[in-house]
Design a protein around this motif. Sequence first.
Motif, PDB file in Angstrom:
ATOM      1  N   GLN A  57      32.986  -9.927  28.261  1.00 59.87           N
ATOM      2  CA  GLN A  57      31.562  -9.440  28.992  1.00 59.87           C
ATOM      3  C   GLN A  57      31.612 -10.405  30.296  1.00 59.87           C
ATOM      4  N   GLN A  61      31.662  -8.478  33.909  1.00 55.32           N
ATOM      5  CA  GLN A  61      30.542  -8.587  34.659  1.00 55.32           C
ATOM      6  C   GLN A  61      30.759  -8.655  36.219  1.00 55.32           C
ATOM      7  N   LEU A 194      35.345  -2.117  27.879  1.00 56.78           N
ATOM      8  CA  LEU A 194      34.093  -2.433  28.165  1.00 56.78           C
ATOM      9  C   LEU A 194      33.901  -1.869  29.654  1.00 56.78           C
ATOM     10  N   THR A 198      31.315   0.677  30.984  1.00 50.98           N
ATOM     11  CA  THR A 198      30.394  -0.021  32.102  1.00 50.98           C
ATOM     12  C   THR A 198      30.270   1.051  33.324  1.00 50.98           C
TER      13      THR A 198
END
Length: 246
Positions: A57, A61, A194, A198
Amino acid sequence: MTETVSAPSGILRRLYPGRSLEDSFQWPFEPLDSLESSFNVQEYLQQLIRLDCSNVQHIVQLPENVDDDVWQYEHLRQVCLELSLLVVALESECTKENCPEMKADGWLYLCAAHPSTQSCPAIDYIIHTLDGATILLNNSKYFPSRISVPEPSLKHFQSIARRLYRIFAHAYFHHREIYEYFENETSLYARFLLLSQTYSLIPPSLVSIPDNNSTTNEDDDEEEEDDYNRNIPHNSSSIKLPRQEE
């Protein structure tokens, strides 16, 4: 009178001969805005990975003052770099004899590295895919700068991500022990998934590796809908195999 020249305040990053792997890359973490380099986004991303590769994460980000297209670009470059380590791990088991075709979860993937799209051994397909992705991401025609990505070049991100996903899928479904050891060490698939979720790089219908954190079950109608989605034109380099060939 002799003038005293003070040492530069920046951190000197060097890999010296003879230093063990455990002692390498042990530089203090630097904020992105203090990295004075044309490759500062890449260096910052690699710092995050070395700090804790399992914290996907945090790694995915988007940092402040970084263009999200450049962030995707650097991530895809990094995934290609790290996937080469998975290739090394697979080579002893994923041979042309054991895996004469590139398959995963009942799908046969055709290789576009030949004059005409065709099937080839899985290890060749994987190497061709990584070579092709690396060449494209380093092509100055499409990616002339590390600080911005031309709008027409964004379309390549999805194509690259779909093909890289197939490498993970083959390793998971056909070389599970190697895949799990590699993933436990790197969390590369978790990070790649991820990133893809995203930025919508891979349609959900193409995600075949089970999510250990998900407890939802798809019914037959949803599976049939996924099969339809997987056969849309952008995925014409794959063939759904009969269940007995899986």
